[in-house]
Design an enzyme around this catalytic site. Structure first.
Site, PDB file in Angstrom:
ATOM      1  N   CYS A 108       0.898  -1.266  -0.072  1.00 29.71           N
ATOM      2  CA  CYS A 108       0.214   0.071  -0.096  1.00 29.71           C
ATOM      3  C   CYS A 108       0.941   1.317  -0.066  1.00 29.71           C
ATOM      4  O   CYS A 108       1.923   1.562   0.707  1.00 29.71           O
ATOM      5  CB  CYS A 108      -0.771   0.119   1.296  1.00 29.71           C
ATOM      6  SG  CYS A 108      -1.930  -1.291   1.524  1.00 29.71           S
ATOM      7  N   ARG A 113       5.713  -0.081  -5.664  1.00 29.10           N
ATOM      8  CA  ARG A 113       5.433  -0.939  -4.348  1.00 29.10           C
ATOM      9  C   ARG A 113       4.571  -2.134  -4.735  1.00 29.10           C
ATOM     10  O   ARG A 113       4.659  -3.120  -3.708  1.00 29.10           O
ATOM     11  CB  ARG A 113       4.820   0.128  -3.338  1.00 29.10           C
ATOM     12  CG  ARG A 113       5.577   1.149  -3.219  1.00 29.10           C
ATOM     13  CD  ARG A 113       5.124   2.118  -2.339  1.00 29.10           C
ATOM     14  NE  ARG A 113       4.538   1.875  -0.696  1.00 29.10           N
ATOM     15  CZ  ARG A 113       5.294   2.097   0.162  1.00 29.10           C
ATOM     16  NH1 ARG A 113       6.439   3.125   0.095  1.00 29.10           N
ATOM     17  NH2 ARG A 113       4.826   1.989   1.464  1.00 29.10           N
ATOM     18  N   TRP A 122      -2.951  -2.824  -1.489  1.00 31.84           N
ATOM     19  CA  TRP A 122      -2.334  -4.497  -1.861  1.00 31.84           C
ATOM     20  C   TRP A 122      -2.983  -5.229  -0.788  1.00 31.84           C
ATOM     21  O   TRP A 122      -2.911  -5.218   0.346  1.00 31.84           O
ATOM     22  CB  TRP A 122      -1.023  -4.544  -1.575  1.00 31.84           C
ATOM     23  CG  TRP A 122      -0.374  -6.025  -1.669  1.00 31.84           C
ATOM     24  CD1 TRP A 122       0.048  -6.140  -3.120  1.00 31.84           C
ATOM     25  CD2 TRP A 122      -0.181  -6.936  -1.060  1.00 31.84           C
ATOM     26  NE1 TRP A 122       0.799  -7.439  -3.069  1.00 31.84           N
ATOM     27  CE2 TRP A 122       0.599  -7.705  -1.735  1.00 31.84           C
ATOM     28  CE3 TRP A 122      -0.200  -7.091   0.307  1.00 31.84           C
ATOM     29  CZ2 TRP A 122       0.925  -9.064  -1.009  1.00 31.84           C
ATOM     30  CZ3 TRP A 122       0.174  -8.210   0.937  1.00 31.84           C
ATOM     31  CH2 TRP A 122       0.704  -9.353   0.190  1.00 31.84           C
ATOM     32  N   ASN A 174      -2.070   2.371   5.617  1.00 32.71           N
ATOM     33  CA  ASN A 174      -1.008   1.682   5.368  1.00 32.71           C
ATOM     34  C   ASN A 174      -0.842   0.581   6.620  1.00 32.71           C
ATOM     35  O   ASN A 174      -0.741   1.275   7.683  1.00 32.71           O
ATOM     36  CB  ASN A 174       0.097   2.066   5.250  1.00 32.71           C
ATOM     37  CG  ASN A 174       0.288   2.575   3.707  1.00 32.71           C
ATOM     38  OD1 ASN A 174      -0.605   2.583   2.896  1.00 32.71           O
ATOM     39  ND2 ASN A 174       1.641   3.071   3.378  1.00 32.71           N
ATOM     40  N   GLY A 175      -0.802  -0.580   6.528  1.00 33.26           N
ATOM     41  CA  GLY A 175      -0.484  -1.177   7.761  1.00 33.26           C
ATOM     42  C   GLY A 175      -1.714  -2.288   8.042  1.00 33.26           C
ATOM     43  O   GLY A 175      -2.361  -2.358   7.262  1.00 33.26           O
ATOM     44  N   GLU A 183      18.269 -18.734  -3.661  1.00 31.61           N
ATOM     45  CA  GLU A 183      18.012 -17.717  -4.403  1.00 31.61           C
ATOM     46  C   GLU A 183      17.184 -18.049  -5.813  1.00 31.61           C
ATOM     47  O   GLU A 183      16.346 -17.321  -6.243  1.00 31.61           O
ATOM     48  CB  GLU A 183      19.101 -16.847  -4.597  1.00 31.61           C
ATOM     49  CG  GLU A 183      18.771 -15.551  -5.375  1.00 31.61           C
ATOM     50  CD  GLU A 183      17.785 -14.663  -5.106  1.00 31.61           C
ATOM     51  OE1 GLU A 183      17.145 -14.915  -3.714  1.00 31.61           O
ATOM     52  OE2 GLU A 183      17.321 -13.636  -5.876  1.00 31.61           O
ATOM     53  N   LYS A 211      13.377 -17.215  -7.235  1.00 33.87           N
ATOM     54  CA  LYS A 211      13.395 -16.605  -8.501  1.00 33.87           C
ATOM     55  C   LYS A 211      12.258 -17.235  -9.465  1.00 33.87           C
ATOM     56  O   LYS A 211      11.246 -16.674  -9.882  1.00 33.87           O
ATOM     57  CB  LYS A 211      14.352 -16.251  -9.065  1.00 33.87           C
ATOM     58  CG  LYS A 211      15.544 -15.114  -8.929  1.00 33.87           C
ATOM     59  CD  LYS A 211      14.945 -13.836  -9.016  1.00 33.87           C
ATOM     60  CE  LYS A 211      14.273 -13.503  -7.736  1.00 33.87           C
ATOM     61  NZ  LYS A 211      14.979 -12.501  -6.663  1.00 33.87           N
ATOM     62  N   GLU A 269       8.451 -17.610  -7.582  1.00 32.66           N
ATOM     63  CA  GLU A 269       7.875 -16.217  -7.670  1.00 32.66           C
ATOM     64  C   GLU A 269       7.455 -15.664  -9.081  1.00 32.66           C
ATOM     65  O   GLU A 269       6.363 -14.970  -9.016  1.00 32.66           O
ATOM     66  CB  GLU A 269       8.378 -15.017  -6.804  1.00 32.66           C
ATOM     67  CG  GLU A 269       9.641 -14.342  -7.289  1.00 32.66           C
ATOM     68  CD  GLU A 269      10.226 -13.413  -6.360  1.00 32.66           C
ATOM     69  OE1 GLU A 269       9.484 -12.573  -5.823  1.00 32.66           O
ATOM     70  OE2 GLU A 269      11.432 -13.202  -6.672  1.00 32.66           O
ATOM     71  N   HIS A 299      19.448 -37.252   3.046  1.00 33.54           N
ATOM     72  CA  HIS A 299      18.990 -37.541   4.154  1.00 33.54           C
ATOM     73  C   HIS A 299      17.580 -37.293   4.305  1.00 33.54           C
ATOM     74  O   HIS A 299      16.994 -36.841   5.267  1.00 33.54           O
ATOM     75  CB  HIS A 299      19.740 -36.382   5.164  1.00 33.54           C
ATOM     76  CG  HIS A 299      21.183 -36.461   5.294  1.00 33.54           C
ATOM     77  ND1 HIS A 299      21.486 -37.664   6.094  1.00 33.54           N
ATOM     78  CD2 HIS A 299      21.960 -35.910   4.855  1.00 33.54           C
ATOM     79  CE1 HIS A 299      23.004 -37.538   5.984  1.00 33.54           C
ATOM     80  NE2 HIS A 299      23.100 -36.581   5.508  1.00 33.54           N
ATOM     81  N   LYS A 309       6.368  -5.118  -4.385  1.00 39.25           N
ATOM     82  CA  LYS A 309       7.703  -5.052  -4.361  1.00 39.25           C
ATOM     83  C   LYS A 309       8.222  -4.499  -2.714  1.00 39.25           C
ATOM     84  O   LYS A 309       9.186  -4.831  -2.422  1.00 39.25           O
ATOM     85  CB  LYS A 309       7.951  -3.546  -5.399  1.00 39.25           C
ATOM     86  CG  LYS A 309       9.581  -3.264  -5.491  1.00 39.25           C
ATOM     87  CD  LYS A 309      10.202  -4.407  -6.065  1.00 39.25           C
ATOM     88  CE  LYS A 309      11.687  -4.255  -6.069  1.00 39.25           C
ATOM     89  NZ  LYS A 309      12.381  -5.381  -6.567  1.00 39.25           N
TER      90      LYS A 309
HETATM   91  C1  AGP Z   1      12.660 -10.693  -4.310  1.00 43.68           C
HETATM   92  O1  AGP Z   1      12.745 -11.381  -5.347  1.00 43.68           O
HETATM   93  C2  AGP Z   1      11.596 -10.795  -3.565  1.00 43.68           C
HETATM   94  N1  AGP Z   1      10.436 -10.353  -4.265  1.00 43.68           N
HETATM   95  C3  AGP Z   1      11.726 -10.611  -2.016  1.00 43.68           C
HETATM   96  O2  AGP Z   1      12.026 -11.722  -1.454  1.00 43.68           O
HETATM   97  C4  AGP Z   1      12.352  -9.335  -1.548  1.00 43.68           C
HETATM   98  O3  AGP Z   1      13.809  -9.357  -1.601  1.00 43.68           O
HETATM   99  C5  AGP Z   1      12.020  -9.282   0.123  1.00 43.68           C
HETATM  100  O4  AGP Z   1      10.564  -8.902   0.234  1.00 43.68           O
HETATM  101  C6  AGP Z   1      12.618  -8.120   0.825  1.00 43.68           C
HETATM  102  O5  AGP Z   1      12.745  -6.898   0.324  1.00 43.68           O
HETATM  103  P1  AGP Z   1      13.585  -5.730   0.631  1.00 43.68           P
HETATM  104  O6  AGP Z   1      14.947  -6.105   0.075  1.00 43.68           O
HETATM  105  O7  AGP Z   1      13.249  -4.503  -0.160  1.00 43.68           O
HETATM  106  O8  AGP Z   1      13.793  -5.639   2.105  1.00 43.68           O
END
Ligand code: AGP
Length: 610
Positions: free
Chosen positions: A2, A27, A74, A100-101, A483, A487, A490, A506, A605
């Site tokens: 938001c 965002r 959001w 927001n929140g 990582e 990627k 998501e 294991h 974001k």
């Molecule tokens: C990354 O591709 C993600 N969308 C997500 O994990 C992101 O890295 C995480 O939300 C942390 O964001 P920041 O680096 O802005 O704190």
């Protein structure tokens, strides 16, 4: 997530708020809305989807507003619908609120208000705030807001209107950021959850701290603290970020940002290296060399991709500087009753600087006396204001929800910091110079990986038919595999897991069969042979294997179904080129899946809820 924008002043407030919302688009949001007061009544507009839809719909009203509040939502409580979009009103349309929140006790408050005869229109937690203010209002807007806030539990950045006060916006904050910018000569005031959205020079900006409330008119801003006393707040002239936000000739921001990485890595390194002394020099760095020498333990706090960068940095810091280092997931850290000694340095990593989990963890660490070093991409963000010092990534705005260039810049900057800490301890000048040579080679290595995009695209087409993926690696390649899996999931919505290659036997090896694709990350010389053995175990169970290995890696073609070769670089920095390759792989697989790459489902974001 938001975003809030508000304006009061001589210009058309609705137009200015819509422009402000456009600057908050990065965002992530699913709906947007705005409200203002016209001839003693609220005018408002809410739309699902893009801000352009809100703009188009608002323009039909043809009314100018002298004050307005606006919001990008959001969804947390309630579906992404126009009804659930902000602003929210009480049932008599006396009060409008953007928020927001999260209001954690909204359910109890809703029940209490229902008993008093209130009818609710939406499923949102925010609506209770409007009802509470209506309930407490007896002619004094500020008092009604203060009484309402005293009942709330949770987090908020708020902008509020009351139709009986057509020249006032009340703003309030608790844990969520809110900036207020004044232009005294023009008698105008802006409000935003991100000061970079102001984009006007020469504004005097103040930031509301937790539990503060501001009464905003065009000519003045009065701020009150948690005990309702008027307080004077310092203002600052901010260096606001001005960057072009276009995709250029790329189809998606993600692809553009992947291809920017040779340049963003160069920028991260620029003017920070002392080749002569084999060390690193940071400008505007608040920590003295004596303070850094006194550090005996490092705690890294971050989320998501930034936590992956932190986990890689933890290995580097232990390796180069021999300082015990732990990378903690910020949302878990606070439940641990963490031990923070005087000689602990906390490093908080966040691309946006607005991730609430990370900021809350930082606040907890500060309460326990820790000094905070932030690694961040966004100037003026909340994290940079809370930290004792910040090392900026200099990566330029990262628009894609999928973090790519910020990740490689985080590793680059953290590698510089590890070198500095190492040189203050055991690392010799010559070792420092050798590491600098590898760092300076990084942009060229990444360029060579990017040249392989057509091959990676072909491999993506082949592997996109699999519904499940394991990414396997050891040492630096383990977190790189996590990582890579993040990627892929998501943006392609395919199931993917990053796992330590040696840990397969294991348990998880039970899942291996011909329907599960295994991506073996063979980028570390130290663990190469052992990773090969693990891939052999996978091969014996019939899974297709795409191995990503450094050039001239021996024996790999006998084991893997397909092999992608990348330039050789030292183990500590191999995560960077290997991540660039897996970013491209995720991107092209997502294209095959036909997902919305720049706006993946359910993601934002900036994650500004806990
Ligand atoms: C990354 O591709 C993600 N969308 C997500 O994990 C992101 O890295 C995480 O939300 C942390 O964001 P920041 O680096 O802005 O704190």
């Amino acid at each position: 997530m938001c975003g809030i924008f508000g304006y009061i002043g001589p210009d058309d407030s609705a137009e200015i708020c819509i422009e402000g919302l456009k600057k908050l688009e990065y965002r992530g949001y699913d709906s947007a809305g705005l409200a203002g007061i016209h001839s003693g009544e609220f005018l408002f507009c809410k739309e699902v989807g893009k801000i352009d839809a809100l703009e188009e719909s608002w323009q039909k009203q043809k009314n100018k507003l002298s004050l307005a509040i606006a919001h990008t939502r959001w969804a947390t409580h309630g579906k992404p619908t126009a009804e659930n979009a902000h602003p929210h009103f009480d049932e008599h349309f006396n009060v409008a609120v953007v928020h927001n929140g999260i209001i954690e006790n909204h359910h109890a408050l809703r029940e209490m208000l229902k008993e008093k005869g209130h009818n609710f229109q939406t499923e949102t937690d925010t609506e209770v705030i409007a009802h509470l203010i209506y309930h407490f209002y007896e002619g004094n807007f500020l008092t009604a807001v203060q009484k309402s806030l005293s009942l709330l539990k949770g987090f908020w950045g708020l902008a509020i209107l009351h139709k009986n006060h057509p020249d006032t916006i009340i703003a309030a904050a608790n844990e969520n950021p809110l900036a207020i910018a004044q232009h005294f000569d023009r008698q105008e005031v802006y409000i935003s959850s991100d000061p970079n959205a102001f984009h006007k020079p020469d504004l005097d900006v103040l930031f509301l701290r937790s539990q503060e409330v501001a009464v905003i008119c065009s000519s003045k801003v009065d701020v009150f603290n948690h005990t309702h006393e008027r307080i004077s707040k310092p203002t600052e002239k901010l260096q606001l970020e001005k960057h072009e936000r276009s995709k250029g000739h790329f189809e998606h921001f993600m692809l553009k940002e992947i291809f920017e990485q040779p340049q963003t890595i160069r920028q991260a390194l620029h003017s920070r290296l002392s080749i002569e002394f084999g060390t690193v020099e940071f400008d505007n760095f608040a920590f003295t060399l004596e303070e850094l020498q006194g550090v005996r333990r490092i705690l890294i706090l971050a989320c998501g991709t930034s936590w992956h960068a932190g986990s890689i940095a933890a290995l580097l810091l232990e390796d180069k500087a021999r300082i015990p280092t732990q990378a903690e997931i910020a949302s878990e850290f606070r439940h641990k009753n963490p031990i923070i000694s005087e000689d602990t340095l906390v490093i908080a990593i966040s691309q946006s600087g607005e991730t609430l989990d990370t900021i809350s963890a930082v606040r907890e660490a500060k309460r326990k006396g820790a000094k905070i070093l932030a690694i961040c991409n966004v100037q003026n963000s909340t994290l940079t204001r809370e930290a004792d010092s910040t090392l900026f990534l200099r990566a330029g705005p990262e628009i894609s929800v999928c973090s790519t260039k910020a990740f490689t810049s985080q590793i680059t900057v953290l590698s510089l910091f590890a070198l500095l800490m190492g040189r203050l301890r055991h690392v010799s000048k010559e070792e420092g110079q050798a590491f600098i040579k590898e760092l300076l080679n990084l942009p060229t290595v990444v360029e060579k990986v990017l040249e392989k995009a057509p091959l990676i695209k072909r491999l993506a087409k082949k592997y996109s038919k699999y519904p499940h993926f394991f990414f396997l690696g050891r040492h630096y390649m383990f977190t790189t595999s996590q990582e890579a899996a993040l990627k892929l999931k998501e943006i392609s919505y395919l199931h993917a897991t990053g796992y330590p290659a040696g840990e397969m036997k294991h348990g998880p090896i039970a899942l291996i069969d011909e329907n599960l694709a295994v991506i073996g990350l063979c980028g570390n010389l130290k663990t190469y042979e052992k990773t090969l053995s693990n891939l052999t175990e996978v091969k014996a169970r019939g899974a297709p294997i795409l191995a990503i290995a450094f050039e001239e890696a021996p024996e790999i073609e006998e084991i893997a179904t397909d092999t992608l070769y990348l330039p050789l670089i030292c183990d500590e920095l191999a995560s960077i080129p290997f991540s660039v390759a897996t970013q491209l792989l995720a991107y092209y697989i997502a294209k095959e899946q036909g997902t919305n790459i720049d706006l993946p489902r359910n993601l934002a974001k900036s994650v500004t809820v806990e």
